[in-house]
Design a protein around this motif. Structure first.
Motif, PDB file in Angstrom:
ATOM      1  N   GLY A   1       0.822  -1.211   0.000  1.00 52.08           N
ATOM      2  CA  GLY A   1       0.000   0.000   0.000  1.00 52.08           C
ATOM      3  C   GLY A   1       0.856   1.260   0.000  1.00 52.08           C
ATOM      4  N   THR A   2       1.938   1.231   0.761  1.00 53.04           N
ATOM      5  CA  THR A   2       2.869   2.362   0.795  1.00 53.04           C
ATOM      6  C   THR A   2       3.515   2.550  -0.573  1.00 53.04           C
ATOM      7  N   GLU A   3       3.907   1.447  -1.183  1.00 54.94           N
ATOM      8  CA  GLU A   3       4.532   1.515  -2.507  1.00 54.94           C
ATOM      9  C   GLU A   3       3.547   2.064  -3.550  1.00 54.94           C
ATOM     10  N   ARG A   4       2.291   1.630  -3.487  1.00 51.29           N
ATOM     11  CA  ARG A   4       1.275   2.137  -4.425  1.00 51.29           C
ATOM     12  C   ARG A   4       1.014   3.629  -4.195  1.00 51.29           C
ATOM     13  N   ALA A   5       0.921   4.024  -2.921  1.00 48.39           N
ATOM     14  CA  ALA A   5       0.664   5.440  -2.613  1.00 48.39           C
ATOM     15  C   ALA A   5       1.828   6.320  -3.067  1.00 48.39           C
ATOM     16  N   THR A   6       3.051   5.820  -2.968  1.00 49.31           N
ATOM     17  CA  THR A   6       4.217   6.571  -3.446  1.00 49.31           C
ATOM     18  C   THR A   6       4.187   6.675  -4.961  1.00 49.31           C
ATOM     19  N   ALA A   7       3.926   5.561  -5.622  1.00 49.38           N
ATOM     20  CA  ALA A   7       3.850   5.568  -7.092  1.00 49.38           C
ATOM     21  C   ALA A   7       2.709   6.456  -7.574  1.00 49.38           C
ATOM     22  N   GLY A   8       1.632   6.517  -6.797  1.00 49.56           N
ATOM     23  CA  GLY A   8       0.484   7.340  -7.181  1.00 49.56           C
ATOM     24  C   GLY A   8       0.599   8.796  -6.784  1.00 49.56           C
ATOM     25  N   GLY A   9       1.684   9.173  -6.098  1.00 44.83           N
ATOM     26  CA  GLY A   9       1.906  10.569  -5.741  1.00 44.83           C
ATOM     27  C   GLY A   9       1.268  11.012  -4.440  1.00 44.83           C
ATOM     28  N   GLN A  10       0.624  10.095  -3.701  1.00 41.86           N
ATOM     29  CA  GLN A  10       0.027  10.487  -2.423  1.00 41.86           C
ATOM     30  C   GLN A  10       1.071  10.574  -1.307  1.00 41.86           C
ATOM     31  N   LEU A  11       2.141   9.798  -1.425  1.00 40.76           N
ATOM     32  CA  LEU A  11       3.225   9.827  -0.443  1.00 40.76           C
ATOM     33  C   LEU A  11       4.521  10.249  -1.114  1.00 40.76           C
ATOM     34  N   ILE A  12       5.356  10.948  -0.352  1.00 42.81           N
ATOM     35  CA  ILE A  12       6.697  11.346  -0.776  1.00 42.81           C
ATOM     36  C   ILE A  12       7.686  10.538   0.055  1.00 42.81           C
TER      37      ILE A  12
END
Length: 158
Positions: A23-34
Motif C-alpha cells: 500500500g505504501t509503494e502504491r501510494a508513493t507511485a500514485g503521488g500520495q506519499l513522498i
C-alpha cells in the motif's frame, strides 16, 4: 521516540500493522506519499506545505526513526535546522551525521562524516536528538558554505 512530524509513515510500522508495504509503494507511485528516506514517507500534501528547513527536520526525524543503536549526532545544515540557524537557500536534501572511525557509510539519504568530536560540542535536545552545539555548527557552516552563509550562522550565535 516521538516524531515531530506525525504524518511521517514508517514502512516497518506499516508492515507490522498490515503484514505488507504494498500500500505504501502504491501510494508513493500514485503521488500520495513522498519518500523522505528509505523506509520513511510523508503525505505529499504535508510535504509540499513544508519550507526547506522543515523538510530537513522531517528528514532528521526519519533518520532518527531508522537508526539502530546509538542516537545519531547531526551536524552541518542538519544541526543548523535543529538549532534554528537560518541559511540561504538551497537547503540540502540529505541529513548530515557524524560517525566515529569505522562508522557507517554515506548513502542516498545520509552524509556521514568520520571525525572525532569533543563531547562538550554535542547538544542533546529535549526530544533526545543529538547535534553539534550551535557554536560548532556555525563554525562548520562558515568553513564549508558561502561567506554570507557563514556570517548569517555566526550572527545567530548568542
Amino acid at each position: 521516540m516521538t516524531l515531530d512530524h506525525p504524518s511521517l509513515v514508517l514502512s516497518r510500522d506499516v508492515r507490522r500493522l498490515t503484514g505488507s508495504t504494498r500500500g505504501t509503494e502504491r501510494a508513493t507511485a500514485g503521488g500520495q506519499l513522498i519518500r523522505v528516506r528509505r523506509g520513511a514517507y510523508m503525505s505529499a500534501v504535508d510535504w509540499i506545505a513544508l519550507f526547506e528547513e522543515q523538510r530537513m527536520l522531517a528528514a532528521i526525524d526519519a533518520c532518527r526513526a531508522a537508526a539502530t543503536g546509538a542516537e545519531p549526532i547531526f551536524a552541518m545544515e542538519s544541526a543548523a535546522a535543529r538549532h534554528g540557524i537560518p541559511l540561504l537557500r538551497p537547503w540540502p536534501t540529505r541529513v548530515h551525521t557524524i560517525v566515529g572511525p569505522g562508522g557507517g557509510k554515506t548513502n542516498g539519504s545520509v552524509i556521514r562524516t568520520r571525525r572525532l568530536v569533543d563531547p562538550a560540542w554535542i547538544t542533546t535536545f529535549d526530544d533526545g536528538c543529538r547535534a553539534t552545539d550551535a557554536v560548532q555548527t556555525a563554525i562548520d557552516i562558515a568553513a564549508t558554505r558561502s561567506l554570507l552563509n557563514g556570517i548569517i550562522a555566526m550572527s545567530h550565535i548568542r
